[in-house]
Scaffold this motif. Structure first.
Motif, PDB file in Angstrom:
ATOM      1  N   GLU A 308       0.833  -1.205   0.000  1.00  0.00           N
ATOM      2  CA  GLU A 308       0.000   0.000   0.000  1.00  0.00           C
ATOM      3  C   GLU A 308       0.870   1.259   0.000  1.00  0.00           C
ATOM      4  O   GLU A 308       0.682   2.176  -0.808  1.00  0.00           O
ATOM      5  CB  GLU A 308      -0.894   0.022   1.242  1.00  0.00           C
ATOM      6  N   GLU A 309       1.794   1.300   0.938  1.00  0.00           N
ATOM      7  CA  GLU A 309       2.646   2.486   1.078  1.00  0.00           C
ATOM      8  C   GLU A 309       3.505   2.694  -0.158  1.00  0.00           C
ATOM      9  O   GLU A 309       3.646   3.822  -0.657  1.00  0.00           O
ATOM     10  CB  GLU A 309       3.525   2.328   2.321  1.00  0.00           C
ATOM     11  N   ARG A 310       4.058   1.607  -0.671  1.00  0.00           N
ATOM     12  CA  ARG A 310       4.922   1.710  -1.850  1.00  0.00           C
ATOM     13  C   ARG A 310       4.127   2.157  -3.072  1.00  0.00           C
ATOM     14  O   ARG A 310       4.582   2.978  -3.874  1.00  0.00           O
ATOM     15  CB  ARG A 310       5.579   0.345  -2.099  1.00  0.00           C
ATOM     16  N   ALA A 311       2.916   1.602  -3.231  1.00  0.00           N
ATOM     17  CA  ALA A 311       2.088   1.961  -4.376  1.00  0.00           C
ATOM     18  C   ALA A 311       1.677   3.430  -4.315  1.00  0.00           C
ATOM     19  O   ALA A 311       1.645   4.127  -5.337  1.00  0.00           O
ATOM     20  CB  ALA A 311       0.856   1.062  -4.426  1.00  0.00           C
ATOM     21  N   ARG A 312       1.356   3.921  -3.126  1.00  0.00           N
ATOM     22  CA  ARG A 312       1.013   5.337  -2.997  1.00  0.00           C
ATOM     23  C   ARG A 312       2.182   6.226  -3.396  1.00  0.00           C
ATOM     24  O   ARG A 312       2.027   7.237  -4.064  1.00  0.00           O
ATOM     25  CB  ARG A 312       0.591   5.647  -1.557  1.00  0.00           C
ATOM     26  N   GLY A 313       3.387   5.813  -2.967  1.00  0.00           N
ATOM     27  CA  GLY A 313       4.561   6.583  -3.311  1.00  0.00           C
ATOM     28  C   GLY A 313       4.821   6.613  -4.795  1.00  0.00           C
ATOM     29  O   GLY A 313       5.163   7.655  -5.361  1.00  0.00           O
ATOM     30  N   GLN A 314       4.630   5.460  -5.444  1.00  0.00           N
ATOM     31  CA  GLN A 314       4.855   5.416  -6.894  1.00  0.00           C
ATOM     32  C   GLN A 314       3.801   6.234  -7.629  1.00  0.00           C
ATOM     33  O   GLN A 314       4.111   6.908  -8.629  1.00  0.00           O
ATOM     34  CB  GLN A 314       4.851   3.960  -7.368  1.00  0.00           C
ATOM     35  N   ALA A 315       2.547   6.180  -7.158  1.00  0.00           N
ATOM     36  CA  ALA A 315       1.483   6.954  -7.827  1.00  0.00           C
ATOM     37  C   ALA A 315       1.754   8.455  -7.688  1.00  0.00           C
ATOM     38  O   ALA A 315       1.504   9.222  -8.615  1.00  0.00           O
ATOM     39  CB  ALA A 315       0.140   6.584  -7.212  1.00  0.00           C
ATOM     40  N   ALA A 316       2.291   8.871  -6.536  1.00  0.00           N
ATOM     41  CA  ALA A 316       2.574  10.285  -6.330  1.00  0.00           C
ATOM     42  C   ALA A 316       3.686  10.772  -7.250  1.00  0.00           C
ATOM     43  O   ALA A 316       3.707  11.936  -7.657  1.00  0.00           O
ATOM     44  CB  ALA A 316       2.952  10.519  -4.867  1.00  0.00           C
ATOM     45  N   ARG A 317       4.621   9.864  -7.566  1.00  0.00           N
ATOM     46  CA  ARG A 317       5.744  10.253  -8.434  1.00  0.00           C
ATOM     47  C   ARG A 317       5.404  10.167  -9.912  1.00  0.00           C
ATOM     48  O   ARG A 317       6.138  10.679 -10.744  1.00  0.00           O
ATOM     49  CB  ARG A 317       6.958   9.365  -8.125  1.00  0.00           C
ATOM     50  N   ALA A 318       4.321   9.450 -10.245  1.00  0.00           N
ATOM     51  CA  ALA A 318       3.991   9.223 -11.659  1.00  0.00           C
ATOM     52  C   ALA A 318       3.522  10.513 -12.339  1.00  0.00           C
ATOM     53  O   ALA A 318       2.947  11.397 -11.719  1.00  0.00           O
ATOM     54  CB  ALA A 318       2.898   8.158 -11.757  1.00  0.00           C
TER      55      ALA A 318
END
Length: 318
Positions: A308-318
């Motif tokens: 969850e945390e990793r996916a949120r971080g990647q979505a924020a950087r996309a």
């Protein structure tokens, strides 16, 4: 969140042992929607990766896991995480699946990274850490194999590079009249590479499966072989007991973690015998349910929380 699990048919999933089952159950408990698909359900259209995937649900009674509805066509860049959980072998179908999933690299979290899976043969990857591995030879030359076995004192272990679950792992002894036949078979009479490793006597006491999440220790279980077998894999009848890591084994984890992270190998199972690294399992590591039973914790929930945390971080950087 929406998670896609690229894995085997649900008929092959056991509710009390399967690690993918534990992940889906943990995701459901945390309010996420999980989808199931096979590698053949992946596709590319307009340069983008898609999956024909069905919602999957976990229940408290047989069949425990089931498809909730028919398949939907998902653009994989729109989901939050993809878990590649297809069991070995890493064959042509597996290779093509990783290449298709490259087209989804920009947005969702992918566990494990498709490129990392292609680069990390589960037998050969351990050789990136020679100070931690038993003495090893990889060759198709049968005479070289016999010479190596002699140099090791007459006994070794020989295995195929594409096996899993203990399949094809054999002891080879220079005094055994089958030794030449074993080398012939394992190398297809000199046409196929095989791995030969130093026999580690500690294997009679078991083989530790060490589970790592993003380079950090989740825990370990000890797989003990049957009295009539030298292999300790659960798949071939090894029993599982609780264990802890020695100080040297903790050093091993710290030594391999940076390379695993760099290669996008987030959920990994190390095989350790006598404080020596024998394999690095990256395609669909198992053992998380057994670990949870011994520790009283829920390591699968920890993996999902991390995702969850990793996916949120990647979505924020996309």
């Amino acid at each position: 969140m929406r998670f896609v699990f690229v894995m085997d048919p649900l008929s092959r999933v056991t509710h009390d042992k399967d690690t993918s089952f534990a992940f889906i159950r943990a995701a459901q408990a945390r309010g996420h929607e999980s989808f199931h698909c096979l590698p053949r359900d992946l596709s590319i259209e307009g340069g983008e990766a898609h999956a024909s995937a069905s919602p999957v649900l976990i229940g408290d009674a047989p069949p425990f896991i089931s498809l909730a509805a028919g398949p939907e066509r998902l653009r994989l860049a729109d989901v939050d995480a993809i878990f590649i959980r297809k069991d070995p072998p890493f064959d042509r179908s597996y290779l093509y699946a990783t290449l298709i999933l490259e087209r989804a690299r920009r947005c969702p979290l992918i566990v494990n990274d498709p490129r990392g899976l292609r680069d990390a043969n589960e037998k050969l990857y351990a050789l990136n850490f020679p100070e931690w591995t038993p003495r090893t030879l990889v060759t198709a030359d049968r005479e070289q194999i016999h010479a190596f076995v002699r140099a090791l004192g007459g006994t070794a272990v020989i295995k195929p590079l594409d096996g899993a679950g203990g399949l094809g792992v054999l002891q080879i002894n220079e005094r055994d009249k089958n030794a030449r036949a074993i080398a012939d078979m394992m190398t297809n009479e000199g046409h196929r590479l095989a791995m030969v490793q130093e026999y580690l006597p500690a294997v009679v006491h078991g083989d530790k499966r060490v589970l790592l999440l993003d380079g950090e220790l989740l825990g370990a279980i000890l797989r003990v072989p049957r009295d009539d077998d030298h292999r300790s894999n659960i798949h071939v009848g090894g029993r599982v007991v609780s264990t802890e890591l020695s100080p040297r084994e903790l050093d091993l984890v710290r030594a391999v973690a940076p390379r695993l992270r760099a290669d996008g190998l987030f959920f990994v199972g190390l095989d350790v015998i006598g404080e020596r690294l024998t394999e690095v399992n990256v395609t669909s590591p198992t053992g998380i349910q057994e670990l949870g039973r011994f520790t009283g914790a829920d390591p699968a929930a920890r993996v999902i929380a991390w995702a969850e945390e990793r996916a949120r971080g990647q979505a924020a950087r996309a």
